[in-house]
Write a protein that holds these residues in place. Structure first.
Motif, PDB file in Angstrom:
ATOM      1  N   ALA A 133      -1.930   6.439  -6.157  1.00  0.00           N
ATOM      2  CA  ALA A 133      -3.287   5.918  -6.003  1.00  0.00           C
ATOM      3  C   ALA A 133      -3.316   4.912  -4.856  1.00  0.00           C
ATOM      4  O   ALA A 133      -2.360   4.161  -4.653  1.00  0.00           O
ATOM      5  CB  ALA A 133      -3.740   5.243  -7.293  1.00  0.00           C
ATOM      6  N   VAL A 134      -4.411   4.900  -4.127  1.00  0.00           N
ATOM      7  CA  VAL A 134      -4.554   3.971  -3.004  1.00  0.00           C
ATOM      8  C   VAL A 134      -5.485   2.832  -3.394  1.00  0.00           C
ATOM      9  O   VAL A 134      -6.321   2.959  -4.284  1.00  0.00           O
ATOM     10  CB  VAL A 134      -5.067   4.685  -1.739  1.00  0.00           C
ATOM     11  N   GLY A 135      -5.292   1.717  -2.716  1.00  0.00           N
ATOM     12  CA  GLY A 135      -6.109   0.544  -2.979  1.00  0.00           C
ATOM     13  C   GLY A 135      -5.235  -0.674  -3.191  1.00  0.00           C
ATOM     14  O   GLY A 135      -4.010  -0.586  -3.191  1.00  0.00           O
ATOM     15  N   ASP A 136      -5.889  -1.801  -3.369  1.00  0.00           N
ATOM     16  CA  ASP A 136      -5.145  -3.040  -3.585  1.00  0.00           C
ATOM     17  C   ASP A 136      -5.714  -3.853  -4.746  1.00  0.00           C
ATOM     18  O   ASP A 136      -5.403  -5.019  -4.907  1.00  0.00           O
ATOM     19  CB  ASP A 136      -5.106  -3.884  -2.310  1.00  0.00           C
ATOM     20  N   ASP A 137      -6.528  -3.219  -5.570  1.00  0.00           N
ATOM     21  CA  ASP A 137      -7.160  -3.891  -6.698  1.00  0.00           C
ATOM     22  C   ASP A 137      -6.604  -3.299  -8.002  1.00  0.00           C
ATOM     23  O   ASP A 137      -7.058  -2.258  -8.468  1.00  0.00           O
ATOM     24  CB  ASP A 137      -8.673  -3.709  -6.622  1.00  0.00           C
ATOM     25  N   ARG A 138      -5.605  -3.983  -8.573  1.00  0.00           N
ATOM     26  CA  ARG A 138      -4.941  -3.463  -9.767  1.00  0.00           C
ATOM     27  C   ARG A 138      -5.928  -3.294 -10.931  1.00  0.00           C
ATOM     28  O   ARG A 138      -5.865  -2.311 -11.665  1.00  0.00           O
ATOM     29  CB  ARG A 138      -3.791  -4.384 -10.183  1.00  0.00           C
ATOM     30  N   ALA A 139      -6.847  -4.230 -11.078  1.00  0.00           N
ATOM     31  CA  ALA A 139      -7.812  -4.137 -12.178  1.00  0.00           C
ATOM     32  C   ALA A 139      -8.652  -2.861 -12.052  1.00  0.00           C
ATOM     33  O   ALA A 139      -8.942  -2.202 -13.057  1.00  0.00           O
ATOM     34  CB  ALA A 139      -8.705  -5.372 -12.216  1.00  0.00           C
ATOM     35  N   ARG A 140      -9.011  -2.502 -10.829  1.00  0.00           N
ATOM     36  CA  ARG A 140      -9.782  -1.274 -10.614  1.00  0.00           C
ATOM     37  C   ARG A 140      -8.948  -0.050 -10.999  1.00  0.00           C
ATOM     38  O   ARG A 140      -9.449   0.882 -11.644  1.00  0.00           O
ATOM     39  CB  ARG A 140     -10.219  -1.177  -9.153  1.00  0.00           C
ATOM     40  N   ILE A 141      -7.681  -0.034 -10.621  1.00  0.00           N
ATOM     41  CA  ILE A 141      -6.792   1.073 -10.968  1.00  0.00           C
ATOM     42  C   ILE A 141      -6.645   1.163 -12.488  1.00  0.00           C
ATOM     43  O   ILE A 141      -6.669   2.256 -13.064  1.00  0.00           O
ATOM     44  CB  ILE A 141      -5.423   0.920 -10.279  1.00  0.00           C
ATOM     45  N   GLU A 142      -6.502   0.030 -13.148  1.00  0.00           N
ATOM     46  CA  GLU A 142      -6.403   0.029 -14.612  1.00  0.00           C
ATOM     47  C   GLU A 142      -7.662   0.601 -15.250  1.00  0.00           C
ATOM     48  O   GLU A 142      -7.581   1.340 -16.237  1.00  0.00           O
ATOM     49  CB  GLU A 142      -6.131  -1.382 -15.117  1.00  0.00           C
TER      50      GLU A 142
END
Length: 99
Positions: free
Chosen positions: A51-60
């Motif tokens: 997964a791409v991105g830098d927002d762990r909360a969003r990934i969760e």
């Protein structure tokens, strides 16, 4: 970037029954640009998603919407890393370490 490791917590017959919904969920994440690769682990006891991105909360939050998660069929391990080197095809996803 994130490595999402799924480990099945249910028998494969239940996984296979939910697989079409899981694949539809993955297709939506590909379309939105949230993931760049996915596939089964060998032996078949789960899967891996990049997964791409830098927002762990969003990934969760995304992981919580996986039909496998919703049905209690798997557990996720989320590992964040900085993709400081990539192939030319993934250059858009290269990250810089914090200063």
């Amino acid at each position: 970037m994130f490595v999402l490791e799924l480990t099945y917590t249910a028998p494969l017959d239940r996984i296979d029954a939910a697989l079409p919904d899981h694949v539809t969920w993955l297709q939506g994440l590909y379309a939105s640009g949230d993931i760049i690769a996915s596939g089964r682990k060998l032996p078949r006891d789960g899967g891996i998603i990049l997964a791409v991105g830098d927002d762990r909360a969003r990934i969760e939050r995304l992981v919580a919407t996986d039909p496998f998660s919703v049905a209690g069929l798997c557990e996720y391990r989320i590992t964040e890393f900085l993709a400081t080197k990539t192939s030319p095809e993934l250059a858009a996803h290269r990250q810089q370490p914090p200063s």
